[in-house]
Design an enzyme around this catalytic site. Structure first.
Site, PDB file in Angstrom:
ATOM      1  N   ALA A  61       0.831  -1.206   0.000  1.00 19.21           N
ATOM      2  CA  ALA A  61       0.000   0.000   0.000  1.00 19.21           C
ATOM      3  C   ALA A  61       0.865   1.254   0.000  1.00 19.21           C
ATOM      4  CB  ALA A  61      -0.901   0.006   1.222  1.00 19.21           C
ATOM      5  N   ASN A 110       8.626   8.725   5.077  1.00 21.59           N
ATOM      6  CA  ASN A 110       7.461   9.470   4.603  1.00 21.59           C
ATOM      7  C   ASN A 110       6.580   9.891   5.758  1.00 21.59           C
ATOM      8  OD1 ASN A 110       4.452   8.346   4.420  1.00 21.59           O
ATOM      9  ND2 ASN A 110       5.808   6.549   4.413  1.00 21.59           N
ATOM     10  N   ASN A 139      -6.793  -0.858   0.921  1.00 28.28           N
ATOM     11  CA  ASN A 139      -6.262  -0.511   2.239  1.00 28.28           C
ATOM     12  C   ASN A 139      -7.060   0.694   2.766  1.00 28.28           C
ATOM     13  OD1 ASN A 139      -4.521   1.093   4.083  1.00 28.28           O
ATOM     14  ND2 ASN A 139      -3.048  -0.548   3.735  1.00 28.28           N
ATOM     15  N   SER A 173      -0.294   3.414  10.500  1.00 24.46           N
ATOM     16  CA  SER A 173       0.455   4.544   9.943  1.00 24.46           C
ATOM     17  C   SER A 173       0.879   5.469  11.080  1.00 24.46           C
ATOM     18  CB  SER A 173      -0.401   5.329   8.952  1.00 24.46           C
ATOM     19  OG  SER A 173       0.224   6.583   8.698  1.00 24.46           O
ATOM     20  N   ASN A 175       1.595   8.519  10.715  1.00 25.51           N
ATOM     21  CA  ASN A 175       1.441   9.909  10.275  1.00 25.51           C
ATOM     22  C   ASN A 175       0.055  10.498  10.477  1.00 25.51           C
ATOM     23  OD1 ASN A 175       4.164   9.936   9.363  1.00 25.51           O
ATOM     24  ND2 ASN A 175       3.519   8.700   7.616  1.00 25.51           N
ATOM     25  N   LYS A 214      -3.235  -4.576   9.370  1.00 24.20           N
ATOM     26  CA  LYS A 214      -1.822  -4.211   9.153  1.00 24.20           C
ATOM     27  C   LYS A 214      -1.284  -3.522  10.391  1.00 24.20           C
ATOM     28  CE  LYS A 214       1.280  -1.927   5.871  1.00 24.20           C
ATOM     29  NZ  LYS A 214       1.388  -1.307   4.545  1.00 24.20           N
ATOM     30  N   ASN A 243       3.966  -2.174   8.864  1.00 22.01           N
ATOM     31  CA  ASN A 243       4.037  -0.826   8.293  1.00 22.01           C
ATOM     32  C   ASN A 243       5.460  -0.250   8.471  1.00 22.01           C
ATOM     33  OD1 ASN A 243       3.071   1.741   7.300  1.00 22.01           O
ATOM     34  ND2 ASN A 243       1.045   1.105   7.985  1.00 22.01           N
ATOM     35  N   GLY A 295      11.454  -3.925   3.831  1.00 23.56           N
ATOM     36  CA  GLY A 295      12.849  -4.055   3.464  1.00 23.56           C
ATOM     37  C   GLY A 295      13.201  -5.178   2.510  1.00 23.56           C
ATOM     38  N   SER A 317       9.632   0.066  -1.117  1.00 24.90           N
ATOM     39  CA  SER A 317      10.893   0.801  -1.245  1.00 24.90           C
ATOM     40  C   SER A 317      11.887   0.093  -2.157  1.00 24.90           C
ATOM     41  CB  SER A 317      11.518   1.016   0.138  1.00 24.90           C
ATOM     42  OG  SER A 317      10.603   1.633   1.006  1.00 24.90           O
TER      43      SER A 317
HETATM   44  C1  LIG Z   1       5.943   6.637   0.332  1.00 28.50           C
HETATM   45  C2  LIG Z   1       5.253   5.581   1.119  1.00 28.50           C
HETATM   46  C3  LIG Z   1       3.880   5.683   1.341  1.00 28.50           C
HETATM   47  C4  LIG Z   1       3.222   4.685   2.069  1.00 28.50           C
HETATM   48  N1  LIG Z   1       1.874   4.780   2.256  1.00 28.50           N
HETATM   49  C5  LIG Z   1       1.210   3.778   2.886  1.00 28.50           C
HETATM   50  C6  LIG Z   1      -0.189   3.816   3.022  1.00 28.50           C
HETATM   51  O1  LIG Z   1      -0.874   4.728   2.544  1.00 28.50           O
HETATM   52  N2  LIG Z   1      -0.789   2.811   3.697  1.00 28.50           N
HETATM   53  C7  LIG Z   1      -0.094   1.751   4.222  1.00 28.50           C
HETATM   54  O2  LIG Z   1      -0.687   0.855   4.818  1.00 28.50           O
HETATM   55  N3  LIG Z   1       1.251   1.684   4.083  1.00 28.50           N
HETATM   56  C8  LIG Z   1       1.903   2.662   3.433  1.00 28.50           C
HETATM   57  N4  LIG Z   1       3.271   2.576   3.275  1.00 28.50           N
HETATM   58  C9  LIG Z   1       3.993   1.466   3.901  1.00 28.50           C
HETATM   59  C10 LIG Z   1       4.250   0.317   2.912  1.00 28.50           C
HETATM   60  O3  LIG Z   1       3.050  -0.260   2.476  1.00 28.50           O
HETATM   61  C11 LIG Z   1       5.119  -0.765   3.597  1.00 28.50           C
HETATM   62  O4  LIG Z   1       4.404  -1.301   4.686  1.00 28.50           O
HETATM   63  C12 LIG Z   1       6.452  -0.209   4.087  1.00 28.50           C
HETATM   64  O5  LIG Z   1       6.960   0.741   3.180  1.00 28.50           O
HETATM   65  C13 LIG Z   1       7.503  -1.299   4.289  1.00 28.50           C
HETATM   66  O6  LIG Z   1       7.811  -1.931   3.078  1.00 28.50           O
HETATM   67  P1  LIG Z   1       9.107  -1.561   2.178  1.00 28.50           P
HETATM   68  O7  LIG Z   1      10.282  -1.568   3.103  1.00 28.50           O
HETATM   69  O8  LIG Z   1       9.165  -2.643   1.127  1.00 28.50           O
HETATM   70  O9  LIG Z   1       8.849  -0.219   1.600  1.00 28.50           O
HETATM   71  C14 LIG Z   1       3.941   3.575   2.572  1.00 28.50           C
HETATM   72  C15 LIG Z   1       5.314   3.485   2.314  1.00 28.50           C
HETATM   73  C16 LIG Z   1       5.973   4.466   1.606  1.00 28.50           C
HETATM   74  C17 LIG Z   1       7.444   4.320   1.335  1.00 28.50           C
END
Ligand SMILES: Cc1cc2nc3c(=O)[nH]c(=O)nc-3n(C[C@H](O)[C@H](O)[C@H](O)COP(=O)(O)O)c2cc1C
Length: 364
Positions: A61, A110, A139, A173, A175, A214, A243, A295, A317
């Site tokens: 998401a 973020n 989501n 989240s 944020n 989540k 998250n 990650g 990411s």
């Molecule tokens: C720019 C950004 C925006 C994200 N927005 C959301 C979101 O709106 N809702 C959510 O559940 N997770 C959000 N995530 C979290 C990702 O879904 C994920 O759980 C988190 O980035 C860890 O995975 P990664 O290390 O592969 O990025 C966001 C992540 C990033 C980097």
């Protein structure tokens, strides 16, 4: 196409402001030539929550918050796409800058704060593509100014049931002020009770839609006991672990950016999120499947997530730093592990390292 994008477009995107680069990537996906999704090796197929996934690698998401590019993402080779977070009413999110790339760490911070076009706009887009097939989860999140956050989640489930393959309750989240409080025992129990009531009521007319929770990788182990306990008691269909983290691992190299407020994702999140996944796995005792996220930047990391307890995977990411070729690379590495044996199917690997991992010292 994928090779071309990774070679030509990505170096250009890296010189742009991260949020502008993201908007441009979404636009490019929207107008990319339509090509069929690559056919997956049948050994990658996964059945979970009553759904048949062609492969276990999902788009996490936050990339496609407004459901603009679900089908182009599926065509890149993802086994499923999670759109959102969607909030009931449109909201702008926090002030820019609110997205930071820590290049040397392959990490992102973020604090977008649920910028969402709102349920009506997103529903419209999902309804227009519903016959295209593919697994597209929604989501769901509460509006920042909501006076009844639980009602927001219930309303989103009622609204999106006809077009969502599954729902994710995003209570993790960092944020949206106080959102993470919904992970605490009594608040979570009330949320899950009301959401599951809505899920079951709607399933009588619209068919069953699984609901996943989540969680943050930052919960304590006693909070995790409560979360898994509530999820099992209320018969939630699955959990996503997890998250972004509000923590800052001490070995981050981009010190100036590391002090920015917000959730950290990417490679520095791998250890913590994988440990939390293993901790969740040993507590679920097969009551429901887990999605491992945090990650993943290689096939080896994907395999480690599965061995820690993940039935399915998601990433975000890794795509920014490794490119869209990462999706195919992970799938190829999974097939090669199965080809070499001794496991013949992915589900034989799920959780095989969880007990050993949870016995190790806590990662710092
Ligand atoms: C720019 C950004 C925006 C994200 N927005 C959301 C979101 O709106 N809702 C959510 O559940 N997770 C959000 N995530 C979290 C990702 O879904 C994920 O759980 C988190 O980035 C860890 O995975 P990664 O290390 O592969 O990025 C966001 C992540 C990033 C980097």
């Amino acid at each position: 196409m994928i090779g071309l994008f990774d070679r030509v477009a990505r170096p250009l995107l890296r010189v742009l402001d991260p949020e502008d680069a993201h908007a441009l990537t979404v636009k490019a996906l929207k107008f990319a030539p339509r090509r069929r999704a690559p056919l997956d090796d049948p050994r990658l197929a996964v059945r979970a929550f009553g759904l048949n996934f062609p492969n276990p690698v999902g788009m996490a998401a936050g990339f496609d918050k407004n459901a603009e590019v679900a089908d182009p993402l599926l065509r890149l080779g993802f086994g499923f796409v999670e759109i959102g977070t969607v909030t009931p009413k449109p909201q702008a999110g926090n002030a820019r800058p609110r997205l930071f790339r820590l290049d040397a760490d392959e990490a992102i911070i973020n604090r977008l704060g649920f910028n969402s076009e709102g349920a009506d706009a997103v529903l419209h887009r999902l309804a227009a593509r519903v016959d295209a097939g593919g697994i597209v989860g929604v989501n769901a999140g509460a509006n920042r100014d909501s006076t009844d956050r639980v009602a927001d989640y219930v309303r989103l489930i009622e609204t999106f049931a006809p077009v969502a393959s599954y729902f994710t309750l995003n209570v993790s989240s960092p944020n949206t002020p106080m959102l993470r409080e919904l992970q605490q025992r009594d608040a979570l129990d009330e949320l899950l009770a009301r959401v599951v009531e809505a899920r079951d009521r709607i399933s009588r007319t619209a068919g069953a839609t699984p609901v996943l929770l989540k969680i943050a990788p930052d919960v304590s182990l006693s909070e995790l006991d409560d979360i898994v306990g509530a999820a099992r008691k209320r018969r939630i269909d699955g959990m996503i672990v997890g998250n972004t983290t509000t923590g800052r691992p001490p070995d981050l190299r981009e010190r100036a950016k590391a002090i920015e407020q917000g959730g950290l994702s990417g490679r520095p999140l791998f250890r913590l999120s994988t440990r939390m996944l293993a901790e969740a796995y040993v507590r679920t005792e097969d009551a429901f499947p887990l999605i491992g996220v945090g990650g993943i930047a290689s096939g080896a990391a994907a395999i480690a997530k599965i061995k820690a307890g993940a039935t399915l995977l998601q990433l975000y990411s890794g795509l920014v730093f490794r490119g869209v070729g990462l999706i195919g690379q992970i799938k190829a590495d999974l097939v090669s592990v199965l080809r070499r044996g001794p496991a013949h199917a992915l589900d034989e690997l799920i959780g095989t390292d969880a007990a050993a991992m949870t016995a190790e010292p806590w990662p710092v």
